[in-house]
Design a protein around this motif. Structure first.
Motif, mmCIF file in Angstrom:
data_model
loop_
_atom_site.group_PDB
_atom_site.id
_atom_site.type_symbol
_atom_site.label_atom_id
_atom_site.label_comp_id
_atom_site.label_asym_id
_atom_site.label_seq_id
_atom_site.Cartn_x
_atom_site.Cartn_y
_atom_site.Cartn_z
ATOM 1 N N ASN A 1 -9.529 8.509 -3.602
ATOM 2 C CA ASN A 1 -8.847 9.363 -2.437
ATOM 3 C C ASN A 1 -9.517 10.120 -1.737
ATOM 4 O OD1 ASN A 1 -5.995 9.572 -1.652
ATOM 5 N ND2 ASN A 1 -6.047 11.614 -2.532
ATOM 6 N N TYR B 1 0.862 7.092 -7.371
ATOM 7 C CA TYR B 1 -0.492 7.677 -7.211
ATOM 8 C C TYR B 1 -0.508 9.112 -6.977
ATOM 9 C CZ TYR B 1 -5.153 8.868 -6.607
ATOM 10 O OH TYR B 1 -6.647 9.717 -6.659
ATOM 11 N N MET B 2 -0.041 9.456 -5.745
ATOM 12 C CA MET B 2 0.251 10.888 -5.572
ATOM 13 C C MET B 2 0.726 11.908 -6.608
ATOM 14 S SD MET B 2 -1.571 10.542 -2.614
ATOM 15 C CE MET B 2 -1.333 12.337 -2.111
ATOM 16 N N GLU C 1 -6.482 1.477 3.678
ATOM 17 C CA GLU C 1 -5.590 1.880 4.348
ATOM 18 C C GLU C 1 -6.282 1.730 5.957
ATOM 19 O OE1 GLU C 1 -3.400 5.923 6.419
ATOM 20 O OE2 GLU C 1 -5.155 6.067 4.779
ATOM 21 N N TYR D 1 -8.175 4.158 -1.754
ATOM 22 C CA TYR D 1 -6.772 4.109 -0.808
ATOM 23 C C TYR D 1 -7.190 4.190 0.583
ATOM 24 C CZ TYR D 1 -4.104 4.453 -5.228
ATOM 25 O OH TYR D 1 -3.662 4.011 -6.345
ATOM 26 N N HIS D 2 -7.885 5.088 1.006
ATOM 27 C CA HIS D 2 -7.921 5.266 2.527
ATOM 28 C C HIS D 2 -8.733 4.307 3.268
ATOM 29 C CE1 HIS D 2 -5.400 8.803 2.338
ATOM 30 N NE2 HIS D 2 -6.284 9.381 1.388
ATOM 31 N N TRP E 1 0.766 -1.173 -0.186
ATOM 32 C CA TRP E 1 -0.038 0.011 -0.092
ATOM 33 C C TRP E 1 0.894 1.260 0.032
ATOM 34 C CZ3 TRP E 1 -0.807 4.483 2.779
ATOM 35 C CH2 TRP E 1 -2.046 5.127 2.715
ATOM 36 N N SER F 1 3.141 11.337 1.089
ATOM 37 C CA SER F 1 2.002 11.618 0.363
ATOM 38 C C SER F 1 2.165 13.109 -0.158
ATOM 39 C CB SER F 1 0.538 11.526 0.904
ATOM 40 O OG SER F 1 0.192 10.266 0.669
ATOM 41 N N ARG G 1 1.310 4.252 -3.031
ATOM 42 C CA ARG G 1 0.744 5.592 -2.817
ATOM 43 C C ARG G 1 1.885 6.631 -3.568
ATOM 44 N NH1 ARG G 1 -3.813 7.708 -1.423
ATOM 45 N NH2 ARG G 1 -2.798 9.208 -0.084
ATOM 46 N N ASN H 1 1.573 7.958 6.913
ATOM 47 C CA ASN H 1 2.165 8.096 5.740
ATOM 48 C C ASN H 1 2.227 9.505 5.202
ATOM 49 O OD1 ASN H 1 3.943 6.886 3.414
ATOM 50 N ND2 ASN H 1 2.174 7.244 2.416
ATOM 51 N N ASP I 1 -2.777 10.782 5.321
ATOM 52 C CA ASP I 1 -2.739 9.262 5.390
ATOM 53 C C ASP I 1 -2.813 9.061 6.888
ATOM 54 O OD1 ASP I 1 -2.483 9.437 2.816
ATOM 55 O OD2 ASP I 1 -0.485 8.280 2.494
#
Length: 443
Positions: A128, A107-108, A201, A197-198, A100, A324, A104, A320, A315
């Motif tokens: 997101n 993706y970010m 997460e 993602y979250h 994961w 990000s 990120r 994280n 995050d």
């Protein structure tokens, strides 16, 4: 989720519209130039059309590369989660978490494409959205903060085959990607985030109950065991939820890759390249300014800093956030320099905004490149604090951490200065007519 757009006061005469990510639902699209504005830029003869078209085409190449990396790392995350579900253990859970975190990074770097390109902005919220009321998804601590007036803040989809939302009952017996996507903003609350993602997460880490003290979430692998040794209850549904959310994420990422492929007459890239080069350049600059100032400096740092709020950390379950933020900044730099370092270590490079600006105003180009380096260094300070000193973003913003708060303020200030330099670079290219958005925050 993305919050409402932020104001830049009088800083940007350029008129970069600012949108945030507390609520990824508001379209963040660069306005088109009026006919007179477009004509004036052409009449001035400032930008060579062929060179500008090459820059916009390469911008699409970079988008394709970074979304492709997001999709490939998403598939690696999917494989790691499949392995976790096949054999739940602390080792397989740790591997899924690492996958994961790795996913990120690319993706970010895609988020700079959101601002100005409606096809990305309309899609991004499902991947997101934040911050979320995690009690919608699974069990949480009794004193968990929740969005005011959210009727589904403690619905706990995993524990129930039917949930009550106000006066309505919602069937959640089948946990499919389609069903989960339909639950986003359930009951009209942007804090109801069921996918992306979250959500994943949260399922991997669980709640971070440490506040501004050290430590991230600590969900045990036994929450995914069925049978002897299981914890958490309703584990079969938790497993099904995690699988469905991850598969949906991968499907969504693959769909966006298609939008940026070359040679597809029906996708977004073809539409972008069919527009005037000036509009393409405007979208690039709009994306850089909007992500850097309104979203990153504003929604993702200033809001959390001013409220000393770990609930507004990006995050927040994994701690994280430093990475990000750093990779958001990297995405801005990628667009200006026309460069992107792929996950395989190779670098894609080509015609750039920087080269166009340098031909017309070398000082504006030098200033912006220097400011990009400066903001990257300040964002790197967030990374160094977390990785070298073990003081993460949620600790930096604590009310009693003056030195930590200053690290965040320095990053915000660098992004504000960088946006001023984007204004000057845009002026050098004759780009105007972006129509500023206004809101409550001042920088």
């Amino acid at each position: 989720m993305t919050r409402m757009p932020l104001a830049t006061a009088s800083l940007l005469a350029l008129a970069i519209s600012l949108a945030g990510c507390g609520d990824d639902k508001k379209e963040a699209t660069a306005p088109q130039a009026t006919a007179p504005a477009a004509a004036s830029a052409t009449a001035a003869g400032k930008v060579d059309d062929t060179a500008a078209e090459a820059v916009v085409s390469h911008y699409a190449d970079v988008a394709f590369a970074v979304f492709s990396d997001a999709a490939s790392t998403g598939k690696q995350l999917q494989s790691a989660i499949d392995a976790l579900l096949a054999n739940p253990s602390e080792d397989t859970l740790k591997a899924a978490k690492q996958a994961w975190l790795a996913a990120r990074a690319p993706y970010m770097q895609t988020e700079v494409f959101r601002f100005g390109n409606a096809v990305v902005d309309d899609w991004e919220g499902q991947l997101n959205a934040w911050p979320l009321d995690e009690g919608l998804i699974d069990y949480v601590a009794a004193d968990t903060a929740q969005a005011q007036g959210n009727p589904a803040a403690t619905a706990n989809i995993i524990a129930n085959s039917e949930i009550q939302v106000g006066e309505d009952k919602v069937d959640v017996k089948e946990l499919t990607g389609e069903k989960l996507a339909s639950l986003n903003e359930l009951g009209g609350s942007e804090a109801n985030v069921a996918t992306g993602y979250h959500a994943i997460e949260f399922l991997l880490w669980g709640q971070d109950l440490n506040g501004s003290n050290p430590g991230a979430g600590a969900r045990p692998a036994s929450d995914f065991i069925v049978g002897a040794g299981a914890t958490g209850e309703h584990n079969e549904r938790r497993r099904a939820y995690l699988k469905a959310a991850t598969d949906l994420l991968v499907s969504d990422l693959d769909a966006m890759v298609v939008q940026w492929q070359a040679g597809n007459a029906d996708n977004y890239r073809a539409k972008l390249e069919a527009e005037s080069a000036e509009n393409g350049l405007r979208k690039m600059l709009f994306g850089m300014g909007s992500l850097g100032l309104g979203e990153l400096a504003g929604e993702r740092m200033k809001v959390a800093l001013e409220a000393n709020s770990t609930e507004d950390e990006h995050d927040c379950f994994s701690d994280n956030t430093h990475n990000s933020h750093f990779y958001n900044g990297k995405g801005i730099r990628n667009v200006y320099l026309g460069e992107y370092q792929k996950v395989d270590g190779t670098t894609l490079s080509g015609p750039s905004l920087s080269a166009l600006v340098a031909k017309l105003d070398a000082a504006a180009d030098s200033t912006l490149k220097a400011d990009l380096e400066a903001s990257e260094a300040k964002l790197q300070a967030l990374v160094d604090s977390a990785e070298k000193n073990h003081v993460h973003f949620d600790q930096l913003i604590a009310a009693d951490n003056a030195a930590g708060q200053q690290i965040v303020r320095d990053a915000i200030a660098a992004l504000v200065a960088q946006t001023g330099a984007i204004e000057k670079a845009s002026a050098a290219l004759g780009i105007s007519g972006l129509n500023p958005d206004t809101a409550d925050h001042q920088f």
